[in-house]
Design an enzyme around this catalytic site. Structure first.
Site, mmCIF file in Angstrom:
data_model
loop_
_atom_site.group_PDB
_atom_site.id
_atom_site.type_symbol
_atom_site.label_atom_id
_atom_site.label_comp_id
_atom_site.label_asym_id
_atom_site.label_seq_id
_atom_site.Cartn_x
_atom_site.Cartn_y
_atom_site.Cartn_z
ATOM 1 N N THR A 42 0.958 -1.019 -0.231
ATOM 2 C CA THR A 42 2.327 -1.113 0.000
ATOM 3 C C THR A 42 2.728 -1.269 1.615
ATOM 4 O OG1 THR A 42 2.464 0.517 -1.877
ATOM 5 C CG2 THR A 42 4.497 -0.211 -1.036
ATOM 6 N N GLU A 71 -7.350 1.879 -2.500
ATOM 7 C CA GLU A 71 -6.062 1.593 -1.934
ATOM 8 C C GLU A 71 -5.005 2.897 -1.799
ATOM 9 O OE1 GLU A 71 -4.206 -1.727 -3.885
ATOM 10 O OE2 GLU A 71 -2.353 -1.195 -2.972
ATOM 11 N N LYS A 107 -3.185 -10.908 -3.949
ATOM 12 C CA LYS A 107 -2.570 -10.072 -5.209
ATOM 13 C C LYS A 107 -1.594 -10.498 -5.991
ATOM 14 C CE LYS A 107 -0.068 -5.617 -5.573
ATOM 15 N NZ LYS A 107 0.123 -4.287 -4.823
ATOM 16 N N ARG A 121 3.526 4.861 0.425
ATOM 17 C CA ARG A 121 4.670 5.200 -0.252
ATOM 18 C C ARG A 121 4.886 7.019 0.033
ATOM 19 N NH1 ARG A 121 4.413 2.326 -6.083
ATOM 20 N NH2 ARG A 121 3.450 0.152 -5.277
HETATM 21 C C1 3PG Z 1 1.157 -1.390 -6.601
HETATM 22 O O1 3PG Z 1 1.582 -0.734 -5.611
HETATM 23 O O2 3PG Z 1 0.248 -2.184 -6.499
HETATM 24 C C2 3PG Z 1 1.647 -1.092 -7.865
HETATM 25 O O3 3PG Z 1 2.818 -0.380 -7.884
HETATM 26 C C3 3PG Z 1 0.544 -0.621 -9.060
HETATM 27 O O4 3PG Z 1 1.183 -0.886 -10.282
HETATM 28 P P1 3PG Z 1 1.020 -0.030 -11.326
HETATM 29 O O5 3PG Z 1 1.434 1.510 -11.040
HETATM 30 O O6 3PG Z 1 1.563 -0.710 -12.516
HETATM 31 O O7 3PG Z 1 -0.510 -0.078 -11.617
#
Ligand code: 3PG
Length: 319
Positions: free
Chosen positions: A69, A41, A129, A45
């Protein structure tokens, strides 16, 4: 179930990736495949996300690439245009979700409350999710949500890590776990792909948790099987347990009442997740023998592999 979402469930883990340069995309994808995890995934970002998705999906057909995201329809279009096979969003944006449904793009929107789950169900979206997982109540919250929402499956993400992911996966309502812990940003920034592959492999193996369940020994008759099991009982106090087709000696040895698969017998390997283990082995070109499948309440519990080791057949058994 949609094939893409099914693949995610069989992987069991979704590495959430924040990539700073498209140059790193393919080596990273190769590291994931090497570690035994054919899914990624790539989060929107960074500016490198779109081009990274493009390179991954064109160069590595064995890797299922999705976009994370995703906050707008615009980003869905960019992601899908670049080859993303699925969309993940941190929250439930009706506009984004409806666009994906309309265009048959698999989406797992983020939820952490009953009302948001119902927004999904209203639209026929039942794999969601669960974000941010730890901060929203973690395993206890998913258990509580699973009471009223029986058919719903969650992909907990956010605060999931090497220490807690197995407790999430042990819940029947958890479809897979997502997180960035498998592809740490500092390792990715440093281009430490060997390290990443190792970390991924460790995580996959910790999920599958392969270990020896028992050794099955072919005997020519029930009498002979009983004789050998009784000898073990006398010597080591492994209790004899007479079954339909075999006699167990403790839990580690099984004497077959007549020769079954394998010249000498079989070795049973246990795993936390038999379907995921089968998918993992299939990727190595090792197949199963479907006619040997044993099910309980419709759920696969044991199956032989089309593979022998030193005269022993091999079968998987779920813990
Ligand atoms: C996401 O974008 O799904 C989360 O920021 C991932 O979370 P984590 O960095 O705590 O695994």
């Amino acid at each position: 179930m949609n094939k893409v979402l099914e693949h995610i469930g069989l992987c069991g883990l979704v590495p959430v990736i924040k990539i700073d340069s498209p140059e790193k995309a393919v080596p990273l994808g190769e590291a994931l495949l090497q570690g035994g995890l054919p899914v990624a995934e790539v989060t929107f970002r960074t500016d490198a996300a779109e081009e990274s998705i493009r390179r991954l999906s064109s160069d590595l057909p064995k890797l299922l690439v999705g976009a994370g995201t995703v906050l707008s329809v615009e980003q869905v279009k960019k992601a899908v245009g670049a080859g993303a096979a699925f969309i993940v969003s941190p929250g439930f944006n009706p506009e984004v979700v409806d666009y994906c449904i309309e265009h048959e793009i698999p989406i797992t929107p983020g939820v952490n409350s009953p009302s948001q789950i119902e927004m999904g169900l209203e639209r026929g979206v039942s794999i969601l999710k669960f974000f941010p997982a730890e901060a929203s109540g973690g395993v206890a919250m998913i258990k509580a949500l699973s009471g009223p929402y029986k058919g719903v499956k969650f992909i907990p993400t956010g605060g999931v890590n090497a220490e807690n992911f197995n407790s999430y996966l042990s819940l029947p309502s958890v479809h897979a776990c997502g997180g960035s812990w498998m592809v740490k940003s500092d390792l990715l920034a440093a281009g430490a792909f060997t390290e990443i592959a190792k970390l991924v492999q460790q995580t996959v193996l910790s999920m599958l948790n392969f270990s020896l369940a028992h050794i099955g020994i072919n005997e020519i008759s029930e009498e002979k099987a009983l004789k050998e099991a009784s000898t073990f009982e006398q010597m080591f106090h492994f209790p004899v347990k007479n079954g339909n087709s075999s006699i167990f000696s403790g839990t580690s040895f099984e004497f077959m009442k007549e020769p079954y698969l394998g010249e000498k017998g079989h070795i049973a390997i246990s795993t936390n997740f038999i379907e995921r283990a089968i998918a993992y082995l299939e990727r190595q070109g090792i197949h199963t023998l479907p006619e040997t499948a044993k099910r309980k309440d419709g759920k696969l519990k044991a199956i032989y592999l089309d593979k022998k080791i030193s005269g022993f057949a091999l079968h998987l058994v779920e813990k």
